[in-house]
Design a protein around this motif. Sequence first.
Motif, PDB file in Angstrom:
ATOM      1  N   GLU A  91      10.723   0.945   1.605  1.00 59.13           N
ATOM      2  CA  GLU A  91      10.417   0.053   0.487  1.00 59.13           C
ATOM      3  C   GLU A  91       9.155   0.489  -0.246  1.00 59.13           C
ATOM      4  O   GLU A  91       9.107   0.471  -1.480  1.00 59.13           O
ATOM      5  CB  GLU A  91      10.262  -1.388   0.990  1.00 59.13           C
ATOM      6  N   SER A  92       8.138   0.903   0.501  1.00 54.49           N
ATOM      7  CA  SER A  92       6.911   1.355  -0.155  1.00 54.49           C
ATOM      8  C   SER A  92       7.149   2.637  -0.939  1.00 54.49           C
ATOM      9  O   SER A  92       6.610   2.815  -2.033  1.00 54.49           O
ATOM     10  CB  SER A  92       5.805   1.562   0.880  1.00 54.49           C
ATOM     11  N   TRP A 116       0.801  -1.476  -4.434  1.00 52.84           N
ATOM     12  CA  TRP A 116       1.763  -1.868  -3.403  1.00 52.84           C
ATOM     13  C   TRP A 116       1.048  -2.537  -2.226  1.00 52.84           C
ATOM     14  O   TRP A 116       1.475  -3.586  -1.735  1.00 52.84           O
ATOM     15  CB  TRP A 116       2.554  -0.658  -2.906  1.00 52.84           C
ATOM     16  N   TYR A 117      -0.041  -1.941  -1.781  1.00 51.13           N
ATOM     17  CA  TYR A 117      -0.718  -2.486  -0.607  1.00 51.13           C
ATOM     18  C   TYR A 117      -1.557  -3.714  -0.931  1.00 51.13           C
ATOM     19  O   TYR A 117      -1.790  -4.553  -0.048  1.00 51.13           O
ATOM     20  CB  TYR A 117      -1.506  -1.385   0.100  1.00 51.13           C
ATOM     21  N   LEU A 177       1.197  -6.171  -0.631  1.00 48.91           N
ATOM     22  CA  LEU A 177       1.533  -6.367   0.781  1.00 48.91           C
ATOM     23  C   LEU A 177       0.510  -7.281   1.460  1.00 48.91           C
ATOM     24  O   LEU A 177       0.873  -8.205   2.196  1.00 48.91           O
ATOM     25  CB  LEU A 177       1.579  -5.014   1.495  1.00 48.91           C
ATOM     26  N   TRP A 231       0.987 -10.879   0.268  1.00 50.69           N
ATOM     27  CA  TRP A 231       2.162 -11.473   0.912  1.00 50.69           C
ATOM     28  C   TRP A 231       1.864 -11.808   2.369  1.00 50.69           C
ATOM     29  O   TRP A 231       2.231 -12.882   2.872  1.00 50.69           O
ATOM     30  CB  TRP A 231       3.336 -10.504   0.827  1.00 50.69           C
ATOM     31  N   CYS A 232       1.185 -10.900   3.071  1.00 51.64           N
ATOM     32  CA  CYS A 232       0.877 -11.144   4.482  1.00 51.64           C
ATOM     33  C   CYS A 232      -0.054 -12.339   4.650  1.00 51.64           C
ATOM     34  O   CYS A 232       0.100 -13.123   5.597  1.00 51.64           O
ATOM     35  CB  CYS A 232       0.248  -9.899   5.102  1.00 51.64           C
ATOM     36  N   LEU A 238       2.984  -6.037  11.481  1.00 49.28           N
ATOM     37  CA  LEU A 238       3.093  -5.239  10.261  1.00 49.28           C
ATOM     38  C   LEU A 238       1.738  -4.690   9.829  1.00 49.28           C
ATOM     39  O   LEU A 238       1.614  -3.511   9.464  1.00 49.28           O
ATOM     40  CB  LEU A 238       3.699  -6.089   9.142  1.00 49.28           C
ATOM     41  N   GLU A 273       0.468  -0.838   9.096  1.00 47.23           N
ATOM     42  CA  GLU A 273       0.079  -0.459   7.733  1.00 47.23           C
ATOM     43  C   GLU A 273      -1.418  -0.205   7.585  1.00 47.23           C
ATOM     44  O   GLU A 273      -1.873   0.106   6.483  1.00 47.23           O
ATOM     45  CB  GLU A 273       0.495  -1.563   6.753  1.00 47.23           C
TER      46      GLU A 273
END
Length: 736
Positions: free
Chosen positions: A293-294, A363-364, A367, A370-371, A386, A390
């Motif tokens: 996905e990334s 992206w991160y 991420l 979201w986390c 996760l 990451e």
Amino acid sequence: MRRSQRPDDRRNDSARSHGCPPVAGNLPAELTAFVGRTAELAALPAALASARLVTVTGVGGVGKSRLAVRVAAAVGPRDGAWLVELAGVRDPHLVEHAVAGALELTDHTSRSPRQVLLDRLAGRELLLVVDGFEHLVDATASLVRDLLLRCPGLRVLAAGRRPLGTAGERVLPLAPMPESDAAALFTDRAAACLPGFAPDERDLADVRELCRRLDGIPLALELAAGRLRVLSPGQLLARLDDRFRLLAGTRRDVPPRHQTLRTAIGWSHELCTARERLLWARLSVFSGPFDLESVEYVCSGAGLHADDVLDVLDELLAQSVVSREESPTGVRYRMLDTVRAYGSEWLEAAGDAARMRRRHRDWYMGLATWCELDWFSPRQQDVATLVECELPNLRTALEFCLTEPDETHLGQYLAGTLWFCWVGCGRLAEGRHWLERAVELEGAHEESRLKALWVLGYVAILQGDTVPALCALQECKDTAERTGSDVAAAYAVHRMGCLALVTDDMPRAEQLLRTALEQYRRIGELNSNVLMGQVELAMALAFQGALGDAVELCEDARQVCEDHGERWALAYALYVLGYAAWTHGEHGQARDLVTRCLDLDHAFHDLLGTVLAVELLALFTVAEGDAAEAAVLQGAAARIWPSVGLPLFGSEHFGGPHVLCETQAREQLGDERYEACVRAGAALSPDVAVSRALRRRADVAGACRPGHGEAPGPPGAPETREPAVSPTTRGGETAG
């Protein structure tokens, strides 16, 4: 989610398959056959027997890492062999964090990671395998020198392109493979990618010539073998001529073998299609493993549609440019660092590096956001897993933001957003590093800096640094009130209340925490932090004698946690409820509550919650009539506290159960016997101590019987010796 095999489980499987006894450590299992290197396999253990620091040097791709891991697995010292991979670390200040993480050491005091390593490795007999340190040679050499000076049982096996240059270092240069071994390696890898590959005499002659032309460098041979899906050995040899001429002599300032490796990689690059080359270059922005996905987000666009990424990535996998690996979060991919560096050069030459790094950062950032949201949900444990996977890419994103002009506010946002990683997933010291860097910079968005400030204050409180904590929180509060940031003001007041709680100012703690909770309600804030504030208020009330109000608050928090699947804050609510139940004489219920609390804390690697629960269970145990076991648990807690901070925060209120337990245990056992049991508990690793504390009294009664010397452990357990690090404890430091 399928549970993956632990590193030491995989390693023990590998050891058994080679006739070696299982040992502690984190060495990866071998996924492909180890070919050749007979002389080196004999020489390297002999070198380690005569020198405490041995460095294997050689050109990139020559097989240094594989050889080092193979030998380390065979040597197997008492406390294990531990691999530290530094290739993904860019900041010299993080070398110590990386070593502590690889050794799975947990500590969230304000001590430097170096001091933690020196303290925790003293007296251990282990082998440290340090790989990929070339870009961090000064920081690595400094740390290795200090460790060797202070830890006499430590040996270091380093693998890099140059020596560390440290006193006492023995250097073993690793040459390319001889032709026979190189041909065997090529044939083995060719059979793996082309089942049934059986070279005839003509093919064998071409293979030998390929090995000679590629100078016997394993990486070059494996890349060449990967092309046998579409080319014969003879065709490979013919194409190799063109590619050698294309890249030969492009850099006169590097050793010939480095040029040879660049030729091998460049030749593989030339065999790729335009889209494969494009993806190869773009993948170079990742650090460590990455998922599909990334890649689809970061690397798609401008010549590579997102729908085509999977097929192109599959081709790079087939050519051994990218490798596939299983992780706790599913399938992930990785590029060898030399291959990544080659792709990075092409990305820079194309003028696309800055744009791709921003996409990686985006992206991160997403991420992490979201986390943070998903932390307050039934997926909390998945988030922790996760983030662990990451972390190399999150570090890269943080570094980009904190060093790139006009990106400071994004770095502050990212460092603050990752509070759940620093606090809930056991990385306080690393979080402190990023947060302090972030708040030192001026950002264009005040909200981002305010968040970094209150998170920094929170981290410092848990490390026991009250002055820096108060400074950060006061600045956050003053700025928030001046700029009208209700959210930041509420968090600053909340953490000030937490600071008052651990410093025994219960009336002020109550006042500040009530104010913060009211502010949270007014602005509609509900998450794990808010629930922790409610539990902290309950603690302040309980310590002032208002147990009924404390129980009501914690029962409410418990219900909210159950409704939302939250487990981290729930553990602390259970701690208070267990304390209240014991106070009311409901001893069975109290043990059940605190046992569940301990189980949750340990799953999150939360040492603060863990040690508080063990202290309370020790009190329950002495009340149940087993003073010896209670003293053992107190000894186990005493061993854990230095990794948390000031024991029981130096607080009379938090220390009350400990004092009462010790008083009763000493009365029943006598000073000599009590001290013997405490020493026995201090010899237990945290994991063993937790397992012991979770057992019912019937399972541990009599385990510490009167006798001479130290009290023994549970039946069947080692007396006092333990591995350097428990195999189930994750790296980094943990907080509550």
